[in-house]
Design a protein around this motif. Structure first.
Motif, PDB file in Angstrom:
ATOM      1  N   ALA A   5      34.432  31.651  36.104  1.00  0.00           N
ATOM      2  CA  ALA A   5      35.864  31.420  36.311  1.00  0.00           C
ATOM      3  C   ALA A   5      36.686  32.111  35.228  1.00  0.00           C
ATOM      4  O   ALA A   5      37.713  32.745  35.515  1.00  0.00           O
ATOM      5  CB  ALA A   5      36.155  29.915  36.313  1.00  0.00           C
ATOM      6  N   GLN A   6      36.229  32.022  33.983  1.00  0.00           N
ATOM      7  CA  GLN A   6      36.943  32.690  32.886  1.00  0.00           C
ATOM      8  C   GLN A   6      36.834  34.202  32.998  1.00  0.00           C
ATOM      9  O   GLN A   6      37.786  34.924  32.698  1.00  0.00           O
ATOM     10  CB  GLN A   6      36.379  32.207  31.546  1.00  0.00           C
ATOM     11  N   THR A   7      35.672  34.677  33.437  1.00  0.00           N
ATOM     12  CA  THR A   7      35.475  36.113  33.590  1.00  0.00           C
ATOM     13  C   THR A   7      36.399  36.679  34.664  1.00  0.00           C
ATOM     14  O   THR A   7      37.006  37.737  34.485  1.00  0.00           O
ATOM     15  CB  THR A   7      34.014  36.413  33.951  1.00  0.00           C
ATOM     16  N   ARG A   8      36.512  35.978  35.795  1.00  0.00           N
ATOM     17  CA  ARG A   8      37.399  36.448  36.856  1.00  0.00           C
ATOM     18  C   ARG A   8      38.855  36.448  36.402  1.00  0.00           C
ATOM     19  O   ARG A   8      39.621  37.353  36.757  1.00  0.00           O
ATOM     20  CB  ARG A   8      37.237  35.567  38.089  1.00  0.00           C
ATOM     21  N   GLN A   9      39.235  35.460  35.637  1.00  0.00           N
ATOM     22  CA  GLN A   9      40.603  35.412  35.138  1.00  0.00           C
ATOM     23  C   GLN A   9      40.868  36.577  34.189  1.00  0.00           C
ATOM     24  O   GLN A   9      41.920  37.227  34.257  1.00  0.00           O
ATOM     25  CB  GLN A   9      40.852  34.088  34.428  1.00  0.00           C
ATOM     26  N   ALA A  10      39.895  36.875  33.310  1.00  0.00           N
ATOM     27  CA  ALA A  10      40.051  38.005  32.392  1.00  0.00           C
ATOM     28  C   ALA A  10      40.059  39.328  33.143  1.00  0.00           C
ATOM     29  O   ALA A  10      40.799  40.251  32.796  1.00  0.00           O
ATOM     30  CB  ALA A  10      38.932  37.980  31.353  1.00  0.00           C
ATOM     31  N   SER A  11      39.253  39.427  34.212  1.00  0.00           N
ATOM     32  CA  SER A  11      39.197  40.664  34.989  1.00  0.00           C
ATOM     33  C   SER A  11      40.515  40.949  35.690  1.00  0.00           C
ATOM     34  O   SER A  11      40.906  42.102  35.855  1.00  0.00           O
ATOM     35  CB  SER A  11      38.062  40.589  36.011  1.00  0.00           C
TER      36      SER A  11
ATOM     37  N   LEU B 138      33.964  46.494  30.678  1.00  0.00           N
ATOM     38  CA  LEU B 138      34.814  45.368  30.296  1.00  0.00           C
ATOM     39  C   LEU B 138      34.335  44.052  30.905  1.00  0.00           C
ATOM     40  O   LEU B 138      34.419  43.001  30.268  1.00  0.00           O
ATOM     41  CB  LEU B 138      36.267  45.634  30.721  1.00  0.00           C
ATOM     42  N   GLU B 139      33.852  44.092  32.140  1.00  0.00           N
ATOM     43  CA  GLU B 139      33.340  42.879  32.795  1.00  0.00           C
ATOM     44  C   GLU B 139      31.881  42.683  32.369  1.00  0.00           C
ATOM     45  O   GLU B 139      30.956  42.777  33.170  1.00  0.00           O
ATOM     46  CB  GLU B 139      33.466  43.018  34.309  1.00  0.00           C
ATOM     47  N   LYS B 140      31.709  42.372  31.113  1.00  0.00           N
ATOM     48  CA  LYS B 140      30.373  42.373  30.504  1.00  0.00           C
ATOM     49  C   LYS B 140      29.669  41.033  30.574  1.00  0.00           C
ATOM     50  O   LYS B 140      28.494  40.945  30.228  1.00  0.00           O
ATOM     51  CB  LYS B 140      30.479  42.807  29.036  1.00  0.00           C
ATOM     52  N   ASP B 141      30.343  39.987  31.002  1.00  0.00           N
ATOM     53  CA  ASP B 141      29.740  38.655  30.958  1.00  0.00           C
ATOM     54  C   ASP B 141      28.611  38.473  31.966  1.00  0.00           C
ATOM     55  O   ASP B 141      27.840  37.516  31.862  1.00  0.00           O
ATOM     56  CB  ASP B 141      30.811  37.582  31.188  1.00  0.00           C
ATOM     57  N   TYR B 142      28.515  39.376  32.950  1.00  0.00           N
ATOM     58  CA  TYR B 142      27.432  39.291  33.917  1.00  0.00           C
ATOM     59  C   TYR B 142      26.134  39.897  33.375  1.00  0.00           C
ATOM     60  O   TYR B 142      25.081  39.762  34.001  1.00  0.00           O
ATOM     61  CB  TYR B 142      27.810  40.018  35.213  1.00  0.00           C
ATOM     62  N   TYR B 143      26.202  40.546  32.232  1.00  0.00           N
ATOM     63  CA  TYR B 143      25.063  41.304  31.704  1.00  0.00           C
ATOM     64  C   TYR B 143      24.504  40.643  30.445  1.00  0.00           C
ATOM     65  O   TYR B 143      25.118  39.761  29.852  1.00  0.00           O
ATOM     66  CB  TYR B 143      25.483  42.747  31.408  1.00  0.00           C
TER      67      TYR B 143
ATOM     68  N   LEU C 165      30.916  25.489  35.854  1.00  0.00           N
ATOM     69  CA  LEU C 165      31.973  24.978  34.985  1.00  0.00           C
ATOM     70  C   LEU C 165      33.128  25.967  34.906  1.00  0.00           C
ATOM     71  O   LEU C 165      32.957  27.176  35.101  1.00  0.00           O
ATOM     72  CB  LEU C 165      31.429  24.688  33.587  1.00  0.00           C
ATOM     73  N   THR C 166      34.299  25.446  34.601  1.00  0.00           N
ATOM     74  CA  THR C 166      35.475  26.312  34.477  1.00  0.00           C
ATOM     75  C   THR C 166      35.581  26.936  33.101  1.00  0.00           C
ATOM     76  O   THR C 166      36.218  27.971  32.930  1.00  0.00           O
ATOM     77  CB  THR C 166      36.755  25.517  34.776  1.00  0.00           C
ATOM     78  N   SER C 167      34.968  26.309  32.090  1.00  0.00           N
ATOM     79  CA  SER C 167      34.971  26.881  30.746  1.00  0.00           C
ATOM     80  C   SER C 167      33.720  26.422  30.019  1.00  0.00           C
ATOM     81  O   SER C 167      33.187  25.337  30.288  1.00  0.00           O
ATOM     82  CB  SER C 167      36.220  26.459  29.957  1.00  0.00           C
TER      83      SER C 167
ATOM     84  N   PRO D 150      26.602  38.187  40.554  1.00  0.00           N
ATOM     85  CA  PRO D 150      27.781  37.601  41.210  1.00  0.00           C
ATOM     86  C   PRO D 150      27.525  37.348  42.690  1.00  0.00           C
ATOM     87  O   PRO D 150      27.032  38.246  43.395  1.00  0.00           O
ATOM     88  CB  PRO D 150      28.875  38.657  40.997  1.00  0.00           C
ATOM     89  N   PRO D 151      27.832  36.148  43.199  1.00  0.00           N
ATOM     90  CA  PRO D 151      27.615  35.871  44.629  1.00  0.00           C
ATOM     91  C   PRO D 151      28.433  36.766  45.540  1.00  0.00           C
ATOM     92  O   PRO D 151      28.001  37.089  46.646  1.00  0.00           O
ATOM     93  CB  PRO D 151      28.052  34.403  44.769  1.00  0.00           C
ATOM     94  N   ASP D 152      29.609  37.189  45.086  1.00  0.00           N
ATOM     95  CA  ASP D 152      30.459  38.073  45.882  1.00  0.00           C
ATOM     96  C   ASP D 152      30.848  39.286  45.023  1.00  0.00           C
ATOM     97  O   ASP D 152      31.852  39.257  44.310  1.00  0.00           O
ATOM     98  CB  ASP D 152      31.712  37.336  46.357  1.00  0.00           C
ATOM     99  N   PRO D 153      30.059  40.369  45.069  1.00  0.00           N
ATOM    100  CA  PRO D 153      30.347  41.544  44.222  1.00  0.00           C
ATOM    101  C   PRO D 153      31.704  42.175  44.499  1.00  0.00           C
ATOM    102  O   PRO D 153      32.234  42.878  43.635  1.00  0.00           O
ATOM    103  CB  PRO D 153      29.210  42.508  44.578  1.00  0.00           C
ATOM    104  N   ALA D 154      32.280  41.942  45.687  1.00  0.00           N
ATOM    105  CA  ALA D 154      33.578  42.531  46.002  1.00  0.00           C
ATOM    106  C   ALA D 154      34.673  41.989  45.093  1.00  0.00           C
ATOM    107  O   ALA D 154      35.733  42.615  44.950  1.00  0.00           O
ATOM    108  CB  ALA D 154      33.937  42.276  47.468  1.00  0.00           C
ATOM    109  N   GLN D 155      34.449  40.824  44.470  1.00  0.00           N
ATOM    110  CA  GLN D 155      35.459  40.246  43.591  1.00  0.00           C
ATOM    111  C   GLN D 155      35.429  40.856  42.188  1.00  0.00           C
ATOM    112  O   GLN D 155      36.293  40.541  41.368  1.00  0.00           O
ATOM    113  CB  GLN D 155      35.273  38.735  43.508  1.00  0.00           C
ATOM    114  N   LEU D 156      34.445  41.700  41.912  1.00  0.00           N
ATOM    115  CA  LEU D 156      34.453  42.416  40.637  1.00  0.00           C
ATOM    116  C   LEU D 156      35.625  43.386  40.631  1.00  0.00           C
ATOM    117  O   LEU D 156      35.944  44.007  41.652  1.00  0.00           O
ATOM    118  CB  LEU D 156      33.138  43.175  40.442  1.00  0.00           C
TER     119      LEU D 156
END
Length: 471
Positions: free
Chosen positions: A307-313, A37-42, A280-282, A81-87
């Motif tokens: 930012a959008q990816t973290r919100q969706a996650s 689901l968190e596909k935006d990093y790939y 950017l935020t979006s 991601p700079p901080d993988p723990a936030q995944l």
């Protein structure tokens, strides 16, 4: 058209798409296949040569981005991601671990012997679980390739560290792997060959924090994104415009020479994508003309930003997905760390009181297990979810089951004994003089066994001490 995509665990995904299909359609098929689901990093990579890749533009037709009829691609991490723990999900972190292991093996992510051995030990824990001499033998680290020309000294150190881990789940091992890997200087850096204006060979690296300049494997300059006003290219030259400092009055421009026009454009696109994703935020903010983008170009990053990816996650509402790990093919679940703790605690209790208690995987919901083991606790009741798996036998104390023949005083005494066992299980003696390895492995980590005078103690002695205290 018949398409083949090599995944991060080296398996092959094949599908057939219409000849006018766009990259987004293929990318979504691959992510659905991986349950990601968190596909935006790939992203999907197109390999022109074994060492030169180009990221597929998901908004364009696939056939217009390849040469000839070569529809072979790879699935890779595009934005580290700079901080993988936030995944949010373990499966996302697992695929990031696989990518980093490839980066290390192929020399893109250099690290010291100490770090390599530590990362290798976490990879062993993730793939194989806790060390079992009857199952793993004495040279099991040979199958875990962490570096080219891997030495026996490295494998021995990986196994030595792996044998010290207790009650560490695969998901926790992945997280510890990422927490150490993210500190490496070349973590998430996309490298491009270039020359400076004097014709000296350099390497430009693009990452989450900005643009790096390397010479002879050393970083000689750094341009953080907040200081970069504009990136542009003309023919085979690449330019960045730098924001003036407090003592300067004029903007400065720096130019680099790329091998050809195509390489300059590719570097420019990578910079635009990384700046948009991480700063950017979006992505809609990048659709309007901005000074950061080169004039005349129609390219804009169209995906979601970090930012959008973290919100969706944060809105993901599904049970932790089950998935297979590449070596052991063992099912992983984000709650297995809590389950391991409970199993170990109950096994310690069984040393004092020996009654065989049969627990199936249907009961492997931590809240349910706690309510069954400790009827005096007030945990909220939740309906357990059924998981397929083998039946597990662990020894269970008679004192943890309701017994009408016991007096209230005896029951309270037994409850106190159980509380002492829990407390002694979590206690550890601080190390007066931590070694280099102990500095890298957090001394406060609950996954380490107790240590005395700086020496790790075997699990048997720890359990024996707990047994004596309980009796």
């Amino acid at each position: 058209m018949q398409i083949k995509v090599t995944l991060l665990d080296d398996t092959l995904y094949e599908c057939e798409l219409d000849k006018h299909a766009k990259g987004q359609e293929l990318f979504m098929k691959v992510c659905d296949h991986l349950n990601l689901l968190e596909k935006d990093y790939y992203g999907l990579a197109i390999w022109e040569t074994p060492t030169m890749k180009t990221w597929m533009d998901l908004t364009k037709e696939i056939r217009r981005q390849v040469q000839g009829a070569n529809y072979n691609f790879t699935f890779n991490v595009k934005f580290y991601p700079p901080d993988p723990a936030q995944l949010s999900e373990d499966i996302t972190r697992y695929y990031l671990c696989l990518q980093l292991r490839k980066d290390i093996l192929q020399g893109r992510l250099p690290c010291s012997f100490v770090t390599l051995a530590l990362l290798g030990s976490y990879a062993l824990q993730s793939e194989l679980g806790e060390y079992d001499p009857e199952v793993h033998g004495s040279e099991y680290a040979k199958e875990m390739k962490m570096a080219q020309g891997q030495t026996k000294e490295l494998e021995d150190k990986m196994m030595e560290l792996h044998r010290t881990y207790r009650s560490m789940s695969p998901a926790q091992a992945d997280l510890m792997f990422l927490e150490n890997a993210k500190k490496l200087s070349m973590y998430g850096v996309d490298l491009h060959q270039a020359k400076d204006l004097d014709g000296v060979d350099i390497i430009l690296g693009v990452c989450a924090s900005g643009l790096m300049v390397y010479k002879d494997k050393l970083r000689i300059n750094r341009f953080p994104w907040p200081k970069v006003l504009k990136v542009s290219y003309k023919r085979s030259s690449f330019f960045i415009k730098i924001r003036p400092s407090e003592v300067e009055h004029y903007e400065s421009a720096i130019g680099f020479k790329l091998p050809n026009y195509k390489a300059a454009k590719k570097l420019w696109k990578v910079c635009v994508e990384h700046h948009t994703f991480f700063r950017l935020t979006s992505s809609e903010m990048a659709t309007t003309p901005r000074k950061f983008l080169a004039l005349g170009s129609k390219f804009r990053y169209s995906g979601r930003t970090q930012a959008q990816t973290r919100q969706a996650s944060s809105l993901i509402d599904r049970p932790a997905p089950l998935f297979q790990r590449s070596s052991s093919k063992r099912n992983s679940r984000s709650l297995d760390g809590g389950i391991s703790f409970l199993i170990r605690l109950m096994s310690l209790v069984s040393r004092a009181h020996g009654t065989l208690f049969r627990i199936t995987c249907e009961m492997f919901k931590p809240v349910v297990m706690l309510n069954q083991c400790f009827p005096f606790s007030s945990f909220p009741q939740k309906r357990s979810k059924k998981l397929e798996g083998e039946t597990i036998y662990i020894r269970h104390s008679n004192l943890m089951l309701e017994d009408l023949d016991k007096t209230q005083t005896e029951i309270m005494r037994h409850h106190t004994s159980i509380s002492e066992l829990k407390r002694s299980f979590m206690e550890s003696v601080p190390e007066p003089r931590p070694s280099e390895w102990d500095k890298r492995l957090s001394t406060n980590s609950p996954f380490r066994t107790a240590s005395i005078n700086g020496q790790l103690q075997p699990a048997v002695s720890l359990m024996s001490s707990v047994q004596c205290r309980g009796t």
